[in-house]
Design a protein around this motif. Structure first.
Motif, short mmCIF file in Angstrom:
data_model
loop_
_atom_site.label_atom_id
_atom_site.label_comp_id
_atom_site.label_asym_id
_atom_site.label_seq_id
_atom_site.Cartn_x
_atom_site.Cartn_y
_atom_site.Cartn_z
N TRP A 45 5.95 30.18 -11.49
CA TRP A 45 7.21 29.99 -12.22
C TRP A 45 7.84 28.63 -11.90
CZ3 TRP A 45 8.32 32.11 -16.50
CH2 TRP A 45 8.07 33.47 -16.75
N ALA A 46 7.84 28.27 -10.62
CA ALA A 46 8.47 27.00 -10.23
C ALA A 46 7.74 25.82 -10.88
CB ALA A 46 8.49 26.85 -8.72
N LEU A 47 6.41 25.88 -10.90
CA LEU A 47 5.64 24.79 -11.50
C LEU A 47 5.90 24.73 -13.00
CD1 LEU A 47 3.64 22.51 -11.22
CD2 LEU A 47 1.77 24.17 -11.31
N ARG A 48 5.97 25.90 -13.60
CA ARG A 48 6.27 25.98 -15.02
C ARG A 48 7.63 25.32 -15.33
NH1 ARG A 48 4.87 29.35 -19.72
NH2 ARG A 48 6.67 28.93 -21.03
N PHE A 49 8.65 25.65 -14.53
CA PHE A 49 9.98 25.07 -14.76
C PHE A 49 9.98 23.56 -14.48
CE2 PHE A 49 12.06 29.45 -13.64
CZ PHE A 49 11.75 29.90 -14.92
N LEU A 50 9.24 23.17 -13.47
CA LEU A 50 9.14 21.73 -13.15
C LEU A 50 8.53 20.97 -14.32
CD1 LEU A 50 9.41 19.47 -10.99
CD2 LEU A 50 7.10 20.05 -10.23
N GLN A 51 7.45 21.53 -14.88
CA GLN A 51 6.76 20.86 -15.99
C GLN A 51 7.63 20.82 -17.25
OE1 GLN A 51 2.87 22.68 -16.38
NE2 GLN A 51 2.12 21.77 -14.48
N GLU A 52 8.52 21.78 -17.38
CA GLU A 52 9.40 21.83 -18.57
C GLU A 52 10.58 20.85 -18.47
OE1 GLU A 52 10.49 25.93 -18.79
OE2 GLU A 52 8.69 26.48 -19.92
N ARG A 53 10.82 20.32 -17.28
CA ARG A 53 11.97 19.42 -17.14
C ARG A 53 11.83 18.17 -17.99
NH1 ARG A 53 13.63 19.41 -10.68
NH2 ARG A 53 14.80 21.36 -10.79
N ILE A 164 -7.08 29.76 -9.57
CA ILE A 164 -5.76 29.63 -10.22
C ILE A 164 -5.75 28.54 -11.29
CG2 ILE A 164 -4.73 27.97 -8.57
CD1 ILE A 164 -2.14 29.63 -8.68
N THR A 165 -6.75 27.65 -11.27
CA THR A 165 -6.77 26.56 -12.26
C THR A 165 -7.61 26.88 -13.48
OG1 THR A 165 -8.76 25.49 -11.38
CG2 THR A 165 -6.64 24.85 -10.38
N LYS A 166 -8.32 28.03 -13.50
CA LYS A 166 -9.43 28.18 -14.45
C LYS A 166 -9.09 28.74 -15.83
CE LYS A 166 -13.68 28.65 -12.83
NZ LYS A 166 -14.85 29.00 -12.01
N GLN A 167 -8.04 29.55 -15.92
CA GLN A 167 -7.76 30.22 -17.20
C GLN A 167 -6.55 29.60 -17.90
OE1 GLN A 167 -9.76 32.46 -18.47
NE2 GLN A 167 -11.05 32.53 -16.62
N PRO A 168 -6.63 29.49 -19.24
CA PRO A 168 -5.49 28.91 -19.97
C PRO A 168 -4.22 29.76 -19.89
CG PRO A 168 -7.27 29.55 -21.48
CD PRO A 168 -7.79 29.71 -20.10
N ARG A 169 -4.37 31.05 -19.70
CA ARG A 169 -3.19 31.91 -19.59
C ARG A 169 -3.23 32.57 -18.22
NH1 ARG A 169 0.63 31.97 -23.53
NH2 ARG A 169 0.70 34.25 -23.71
N ASN A 186 -0.83 28.83 -18.47
CA ASN A 186 -1.03 28.58 -17.03
C ASN A 186 -0.70 27.12 -16.68
OD1 ASN A 186 -1.93 28.29 -14.43
ND2 ASN A 186 -4.05 28.94 -14.85
N PRO A 187 0.34 26.89 -15.89
CA PRO A 187 0.70 25.50 -15.56
C PRO A 187 -0.29 24.82 -14.61
CG PRO A 187 2.09 27.03 -14.32
CD PRO A 187 1.23 27.87 -15.23
N MET A 188 -1.26 25.58 -14.06
CA MET A 188 -2.31 24.95 -13.23
C MET A 188 -3.54 24.57 -14.05
SD MET A 188 -1.53 24.29 -10.12
CE MET A 188 -3.19 23.82 -9.64
N TYR A 189 -3.61 25.05 -15.27
CA TYR A 189 -4.76 24.77 -16.14
C TYR A 189 -4.64 23.37 -16.73
CZ TYR A 189 -8.10 25.79 -19.95
OH TYR A 189 -9.16 25.80 -20.84
N ALA A 338 -4.04 10.26 -12.95
CA ALA A 338 -4.63 11.43 -12.27
C ALA A 338 -3.58 12.46 -11.85
CB ALA A 338 -5.42 10.97 -11.04
N ALA A 339 -2.41 12.01 -11.41
CA ALA A 339 -1.42 12.94 -10.85
C ALA A 339 -0.80 13.84 -11.91
CB ALA A 339 -0.33 12.17 -10.11
N TYR A 340 -1.04 13.54 -13.20
CA TYR A 340 -0.53 14.43 -14.26
C TYR A 340 -1.33 15.72 -14.32
CZ TYR A 340 2.52 10.72 -15.68
OH TYR A 340 3.51 9.78 -15.67
N ASP A 341 -2.57 15.70 -13.84
CA ASP A 341 -3.33 16.96 -13.80
C ASP A 341 -2.84 17.77 -12.61
OD1 ASP A 341 -5.16 19.03 -13.36
OD2 ASP A 341 -6.81 17.86 -14.24
N PRO A 342 -2.36 19.00 -12.85
CA PRO A 342 -1.80 19.78 -11.74
C PRO A 342 -2.79 20.07 -10.61
CG PRO A 342 -1.71 21.02 -13.82
CD PRO A 342 -2.20 19.64 -14.15
#
Ligand code: TYR
Length: 447
Positions: A45-53, A164-169, A186-189, A338-342
């Motif tokens: 959730w935190a990563l999701r909110f961070l990416q939405e900023r 945790i990085t492998k699935q789109p959802r 998935n914000p890690m995908y 590179a750093a844009y990829d989670p």
């Protein structure tokens, strides 16, 4: 000057003797304990909110990732030094391990602040206490790319990207009730720009190509990719690239084939290559361990390990194997983006772990100048902050990271002790019995 953001790491969860651990990500997700399960949800959730900023927000995923390379803007400092087009990251430099340490710390701290301020308050009150405790002991997990993993449907263990990085959802607990599970992107995908913006609108040229008239055209992506096919010859911009594509099977096969760049070392498996980092005949000094910078030094025999082996070299290969090469493209393979990829952050947490393990093994004397063994100025440092011709020293500022509200920069000396930064790794827990001598005192040689 606008107020600076002090990078302090996470103070919660630190007791008199112990500090929380950064864990291997596959031992932490999917959660096997109630605490890890809650942390998994806090993190997603935190990563999701961070990416939405909003990308204009200093503490957005976009801007934090943008410190590393593109869009080559100053971050958290008033400076005109934006003429250079290198970004802040230090590669091919003695500062490579120590610069990335406060960078990971910043990311970890911002995620924690979102957990506490944005995620937990949305939960029913009777859940908040347990989630607050779980957040206090959470630290950024690392991806140990040199550890073979057990995977469903595979007889043998293999090198692989984290689950945790492998699935789109990905499944998460609904914050409204703290119980129901549902699926979100998935914000890690991949990282997707908020509001359907293109990264290019913010100064990022993800891919450059030449059109029929030899003009350089740029193709801005809306999301990050790993091993996307790029079709410059087609009239329409490749949707694979613009929308973000992930090809896990190509990453996995490449990690297991380990096609190291350089000559004659293709057959060295990942674990063996990492092991050699800690063997004296290969690695004799911090400067040899830390960076690719001295590999071309004229007195090195090109066939000798010293000519290629160092932490940065292993790290470079992981970047390329995760991003893609030949007919494929991906953000991880390009330092500018590179750093844009989670996945970058879990990769670099493991780079930081290797650095910390090496510090433990080498018993680096904290009173000595650890940069001293080889520190000749070879060429441009490839970093906009350090003027060409300056030598890197342990007190070179690690811009743009501030250690306090007065705006003082971190230095390499400041980041030597990770326990002081509020985290450690499983192998580095001085309070465990196995690291104590017969008198019960901590003995670093037992690491
Ligand atoms: N492209 C670099 C090389 O081949 C590897 C790399 C990629 C390094 C991304 C850093 C980075 O952020 O050496």
């Amino acid at each position: 000057m606008s107020p600076v953001y002090p990078v302090t790491g996470i103070k919660a969860g630190v007791t008199g003797t112990t500090v929380p651990l950064r864990l291997e990500v596959d031992t932490w997700y999917p959660g096997q304990t109630p605490e890890h399960l809650i942390q998994n949800n806090l993190f997603i959730w935190a990563l999701r909110f961070l990416q939405e900023r909003d990308p204009d927000h200093k503490l957005s995923f976009f801007q934090i990732a943008g410190i590393h390379g593109m869009p080559y803007q100053p971050w958290d400092e008033d400076t005109d030094a934006i003429t250079a087009n290198e970004g802040y990251c230090t590669h091919d430099s003695l500062l490579f391990p120590s610069w990335h340490r406060p960078y990971m710390l910043l990311y970890e701290q911002v995620l924690y602040e979102i957990m506490v301020k944005q995620v937990i308050p949305q939960l029913p009150e009777d859940k908040q206490h347990e989630w607050t405790d779980a957040a206090a002991t959470w630290r950024l997990p690392y991806w140990d790319w040199a550890q073979k993993k057990t995977r469903e449907g595979q007889d043998e263990t293999l090198y692989d990207v984290p689950l945790i990085t492998k699935q789109p959802r990905i499944g998460v607990i609904d914050l409204k009730d703290g119980v129901t599970v549902f699926y979100i992107d998935n914000p890690m995908y991949k990282f997707t720009m908020p509001d359907e913006e293109r990264m290019g609108c913010f100064g990022i040229s993800d891919i450059q190509d030449t059109d029929a008239n030899n003009n350089i055209t740029t193709i801005p992506a809306q999301a990050t990719s790993r091993w996307a096919t790029y079709e410059p010859e087609s009239d329409t911009v490749s949707t694979q690239w613009t929308e973000g594509t992930v090809r896990n099977s190509l990453i996995t096969s490449t990690l297991n084939e380990h096609p190291w760049y350089g000559k004659g070392i293709d057959n060295v498996p990942l674990a063996e290559m990492v092991y050699r980092l800690y063997v004296h005949d290969y690695i004799a000094s911090y400067t040899q361990f830390a960076t690719t910078k001295f590999r071309t030094s004229p007195d090195y025999d090109p066939g000798s390990p010293a000519a290629y082996l160092n932490l940065e070299y292993i790290h470079n290969n992981i970047h390329n194997w995760t991003g893609g090469f030949d007919k494929y493209v991906g953000h991880m393979a390009e330092p500018a983006v590179a750093a844009y990829d989670p996945i970058f952050w879990m990769h670099h947490a493991n780079v930081d772990r290797q650095f910390a393990l090496w510090q433990g093994i080498s018993l680096l004397d904290p009173t000595k100048n650890w940069f001293e063994s080889r520190n000749e100025q070879l060429e441009d440092d490839g970093n906009w902050y350090i003027r060409t011709g300056d030598l890197d020293t342990p007190s070179t500022p690690l811009a743009p990271f501030h250690k306090d509200a007065e705006g003082n920069y971190y230095t390499s000396d400041d980041v030597r002790d990770i326990h002081k930064l509020g985290y450690t790794y499983p192998e580095l827990q001085p309070w465990l019995d196995k690291y104590k001598d017969t008198h019960g005192n901590f003995d670093a040689s037992l690491y």
